[in-house]
Design an enzyme around this catalytic site. Sequence first.
Site, short mmCIF file in Angstrom:
data_model
loop_
_atom_site.label_atom_id
_atom_site.label_comp_id
_atom_site.label_asym_id
_atom_site.label_seq_id
_atom_site.Cartn_x
_atom_site.Cartn_y
_atom_site.Cartn_z
CD GLU A 67 74.42 -39.76 14.41
OE1 GLU A 67 73.61 -40.57 13.95
OE2 GLU A 67 75.64 -39.92 14.33
CD GLN B 70 77.16 -39.33 10.51
OE1 GLN B 70 77.14 -38.25 11.08
NE2 GLN B 70 76.79 -40.46 11.11
CB SER C 198 76.92 -47.15 9.27
OG SER C 198 76.70 -46.54 10.51
CD GLU D 29 72.52 -52.57 23.67
OE1 GLU D 29 71.44 -52.90 24.18
OE2 GLU D 29 72.59 -51.95 22.57
CB SER E 281 69.49 -40.44 7.24
OG SER E 281 69.31 -41.41 8.23
#
Length: 714
Positions: free
Chosen positions: A584, A466, A469, A699, A501
């Site tokens: 996910e 994926q 990020s 968060e 990953s």
Amino acid sequence: MPIALSEEHRDLAASAAGWAMRHAPIAETRAGLGGQPDAGKPQTEADGGLAESGRPDFWKALTEQGWHSLHLPESAGGQDAGLLELAVVAEQFGRHLVPGPFLPTVTASAVLAAAGPTEELAAFAAGATGAVVLDGLSAVSTADGWRINGTSSPAVGLADAEIAVVRAQEIWFVLRPESGQLVPVEAVDLTRSAARLTLENFLVSPDNLIEIQPERAELALAVPAAAEAAGLCSWALDCAVDHVRTRVQFGRPIGSFQAVQHQAAGILLQREIATAAAWDAARAEQHSVAQQALAAAQARNAALPAAVDASVSCVRLLGAIGFTWEHDAHLYWRRAVALSGSLGRSAARTLGERAQTTTRDLTLASPQDCLELRGQIASVLDQAEPSARVLADAGLAAPHYPKPYGLDAGPLEQAVIAEEFERRGIPQPTTVIGEWVLPTLLVHGSSEQRDRFVLPTLRGEIRWCQLFSEPGAGSDLASLTTRATKVDGGWRISGQKVWTSLAREAHWGVCLARTDPDAPRHRGISYFLVDLAAEGVTVRPIRQATGRAEFNEVFLDDVFVPDRDLVGEPNSGWRLATTTLANERHNMGATLAHGSSDRIRQLLRNNPDDPDALSALGRCVSRELTLATLGLRSVLARLAGLDLGAEVSVQKVFSALAQQEGSREVIALLGHGSAGAEDGHVIDHLGLPAVLFGGGTVEIQLNVIAQRVLGLPR
């Protein structure tokens, strides 16, 4: 989500809530307290409290409705329902702070019902009030029966009880308390009485003894208390959220501040913990005594403290007004505190001891469910080592996928399939990152994309990573800077992705790239499938604090992606990404990768009676049971057609926090052993950030819960 899942139980909950608001409104309860700090002392009828009989004014209406006898056998005059129905009602009565003897009475009668028919059980069904006395009395066997001596700990409802169900060491008995045997005490819960039972050389004849299995008694004690704790959590959540939505400070509703949102989301988590534990304990009535003991300990360990935590958080969000005598918050808080101590000290060690020999059965399906499907599965799994291709072609690699990729299996069918795999000791296949990617292609991909990627992935021929990020865009994914520029026949992508990953093992990656730099940041993003063997793709491992390189950074240097590998329309990638992220988060929220109970069990092998380790094991098992029960309730809620909202985020947050707490306990138990790394416990702890960050930080997930579930302003 309340205890009630089925339509029948939801109707029961609504009826109980309506009755409580009509017959025992909180305003009347407060008026009966007299507004004085000593109002927890026993009251007289003239004070607006209990009548001389110990029965409140609404008791006749309550017994006429049958709320007190739902769980009692029909032979004794009850309604022959069960503990689950009682839990549904107790939750609602707790939410509306119904005062007086209801909870201590149904708890006493539930214990008695677990022992079998007695004269007192019929009296309970007829409307007698009761209480349970648990600690402080000694029992000595004599030729005539048992001699009881001592003074008990304070028992809720005992001052008004017509029947007391008493435990003295290893025996249980029934008595009808006399005034000289009761020592009233000032109650923490101002809406209920409390007293000590004092007995001197009191003879209990065999006729008054109760023969009951300890495990069944524990369950009968735990279910009403845990259910009421769930109701207290629900009130705390509603009260806090209503306040922060309307309270304005610094020119804004305080519910728009992130710290406030996280606190409110935390109360929701406490409610879900308490509700799941109460529900599971109630349904354990139909299981073995070993299962009942485990579920009862879990209810005590998880639900009762949750009510205290939720109450404190509610007062914090209310601010000074919540700390005043005039606000209802302290009444709920007091009840939560009294409830948390009503069954004795924490059950963590007990839960740890029981978890060493018993595993909670959370099976959804019965052996008689889906017999034809079981036969189909057997024809595949009973082959000698069925290959990934065989499993995929039979629809068993992802049975919940639509045909021809899966079996279009619903929750019950999926449970049956999982059970058949487990029964044979065969692990269910996983496509790892593909489990996040393929659902997106099934919903948003073209038929050509589905044909190219879905079955080959399920067969193990294609592996995925994926590419979301970026160094400057972690949880704030919409701020990504990777660019995709339109060219003849496709797109050119340039940028850097990080924390990826399996990038070194993957054949393909799903990549988010900005295709319209002038559009609002959520709207100018597209979703691409990138061949990692393409020219311009460079993968470099990232070594973590653990010393391992489980993540990678991926550089995209003018990589060509043909038009057919764009999923959906240009600039619609954000909507697609939310599908991928939801899968996910659901996947990551289903297991404890770090700080698991297995690690504590390893430490217990050297010293199986270590009290600290047993308590730590109990707390860890409690978290794992909570997570598993939340998952099971989600499945059953879907079967019941309920709209669950963002329950995936709830499970993801709880999973991450559970892993952090479990890992911390493992490190604490290691002691001097934490200086060495050969057993892997410290390395496991150092790997925590993977779950604390992955799929969105805790968060960020708390923001999702606060805004999407609780409706707090952004």
